[in-house]
Design a protein around this motif. Sequence first.
Motif, mmCIF file in Angstrom:
data_model
loop_
_atom_site.group_PDB
_atom_site.id
_atom_site.type_symbol
_atom_site.label_atom_id
_atom_site.label_comp_id
_atom_site.label_asym_id
_atom_site.label_seq_id
_atom_site.Cartn_x
_atom_site.Cartn_y
_atom_site.Cartn_z
ATOM 1 N N THR A 233 0.849 -1.193 0.000
ATOM 2 C CA THR A 233 0.000 0.000 0.000
ATOM 3 C C THR A 233 0.882 1.239 0.000
ATOM 4 N N ILE A 234 0.588 2.168 -0.903
ATOM 5 C CA ILE A 234 1.308 3.433 -0.967
ATOM 6 C C ILE A 234 0.536 4.472 -0.166
ATOM 7 N N VAL A 235 1.210 5.119 0.768
ATOM 8 C CA VAL A 235 0.603 6.202 1.545
ATOM 9 C C VAL A 235 1.159 7.517 1.022
ATOM 10 N N ALA A 236 0.273 8.429 0.617
ATOM 11 C CA ALA A 236 0.711 9.700 0.036
ATOM 12 C C ALA A 236 -0.220 10.816 0.462
ATOM 13 N N GLU A 237 0.292 12.050 0.397
ATOM 14 C CA GLU A 237 -0.516 13.219 0.760
ATOM 15 C C GLU A 237 -1.726 13.335 -0.160
ATOM 16 N N ASN A 238 -1.483 13.244 -1.441
ATOM 17 C CA ASN A 238 -2.551 13.333 -2.432
ATOM 18 C C ASN A 238 -2.180 12.439 -3.605
ATOM 19 N N ILE A 239 -3.174 11.771 -4.195
ATOM 20 C CA ILE A 239 -2.929 10.891 -5.331
ATOM 21 C C ILE A 239 -3.902 11.270 -6.434
ATOM 22 N N PHE A 240 -3.357 11.601 -7.589
ATOM 23 C CA PHE A 240 -4.203 12.013 -8.708
ATOM 24 C C PHE A 240 -5.083 10.853 -9.175
ATOM 25 N N PRO A 241 -6.299 11.167 -9.666
ATOM 26 C CA PRO A 241 -7.227 10.105 -10.086
ATOM 27 C C PRO A 241 -6.631 9.116 -11.081
ATOM 28 N N GLU A 242 -5.876 9.599 -12.073
ATOM 29 C CA GLU A 242 -5.295 8.683 -13.059
ATOM 30 C C GLU A 242 -4.262 7.760 -12.419
ATOM 31 N N ILE A 243 -3.516 8.279 -11.439
ATOM 32 C CA ILE A 243 -2.545 7.439 -10.728
ATOM 33 C C ILE A 243 -3.278 6.393 -9.901
ATOM 34 N N LYS A 244 -4.372 6.804 -9.246
ATOM 35 C CA LYS A 244 -5.179 5.840 -8.487
ATOM 36 C C LYS A 244 -5.676 4.718 -9.399
ATOM 37 N N LYS A 245 -6.154 5.108 -10.562
ATOM 38 C CA LYS A 245 -6.666 4.106 -11.516
ATOM 39 C C LYS A 245 -5.578 3.116 -11.899
ATOM 40 N N THR A 246 -4.377 3.617 -12.160
ATOM 41 C CA THR A 246 -3.266 2.742 -12.542
ATOM 42 C C THR A 246 -2.899 1.819 -11.393
ATOM 43 N N LEU A 247 -2.852 2.344 -10.173
ATOM 44 C CA LEU A 247 -2.535 1.508 -9.013
ATOM 45 C C LEU A 247 -3.575 0.410 -8.844
ATOM 46 N N ARG A 248 -4.846 0.746 -9.027
ATOM 47 C CA ARG A 248 -5.891 -0.283 -8.897
ATOM 48 C C ARG A 248 -5.730 -1.356 -9.964
ATOM 49 N N GLU A 249 -5.400 -0.924 -11.194
ATOM 50 C CA GLU A 249 -5.208 -1.902 -12.270
ATOM 51 C C GLU A 249 -4.055 -2.845 -11.969
ATOM 52 N N LYS A 250 -3.033 -2.323 -11.284
ATOM 53 C CA LYS A 250 -1.869 -3.142 -10.931
ATOM 54 C C LYS A 250 -2.068 -3.879 -9.607
ATOM 55 N N LYS A 251 -3.267 -3.679 -8.999
ATOM 56 C CA LYS A 251 -3.599 -4.305 -7.703
ATOM 57 C C LYS A 251 -2.610 -3.893 -6.611
#
Length: 349
Positions: A83-101
């Motif tokens: 799990t990556i913990v970050a101050e803010n995560i852009f929607p497109e980055i979130k989408k990519t992380l979800r795709e990569k599980k």
Amino acid sequence: MFTLPEQYNIMNNNALIYKAMFRLKETTGITADYQANKKGPDGELFLDWNGTKLQTPIQVKKEIRAYQLEAIGQLAVQYHPLTIVAENIFPEIKKTLREKKIGYLDAAGNIFLPHPRHLLWIDGNKPAQKEKPVGNRAFTKAGLRTVFYLLLNKDALDLPHRELARITGVALGNITNIIAGLKDAGFILQLDQKRIRLQNKKALLERWMVAYHEKLKPDLHIGDYKFWTDEKFATRHNMHDNAPGMVYGGETAAEILTQYLTPGIITLYTPERLNGEWMSHWGLVPAPGGEIRIYKKFWTEEQDKNYHDPKQPVAPPLLVYADLMMTGDPRCIEAANLIYEQYLRGELE
């Protein structure tokens, strides 16, 4: 990987983690505990979700950029479910992380955790309102030009401020503020009463290249073009002919420096606007998003005295590395890493 001193990282990581944990509990009722690691990922997060207990290794980042995703993916292979913990995560980055599980938790309390037996996914929480911080003068447009020169020339801080101003083209009054900004950010080491040096240069490079692409590079953009005929692409290495001071950046520079990458984008830095005769000779026509990107050169050969080679007309490897990393493209990042190993590691580590 770019790192600040361990104590600095621990203090900032803890603050961000506990902020995210507090917001998670405040918005969802999910409680969490955290334990730091000395090796591997930054720590372990222990979640209690209505009596269901979940554990996940975490890696902390102030923010996530596209160019970092490859390294995050490699870490996720070793430590699952990461799990990556970050101050803010852009929607497109979130989408990519979800795709990569790959999991994430941000400071607003949004979370995605693909645990082997459970899926936890909460989104839509807005970040808490906060006062806008005062900007650091080292990362203004003038500051970015100055920091670039300081990274290229390790003894530059020995120069009088007036000389630094002359070489970088930055107003004399800004130089003191820029150096003070670097000191406030932890990038200046005081050797004695008179002498200072840059420290944590890898971390400074990462911060510089993000700010450069957001603040300075857009102002340097002259235009996008394409070749009128495809035949001209084969002679792309000669585009600097009859264009004094022009150098290649990005993928084309990587092709010259590493013989690894065939460019899809030709990036050119030029000290002057190009005349119509040159444009006509190369059969260039304006084309937003075209394969030829032309930028105004913001440095001189005097600034790049440690590397400038008229027979190899490329931008300083530091800038080539930054341009490649910020594409987020895996092959460009591979080429960037080759350049880092060959040209930058010895100066930055």
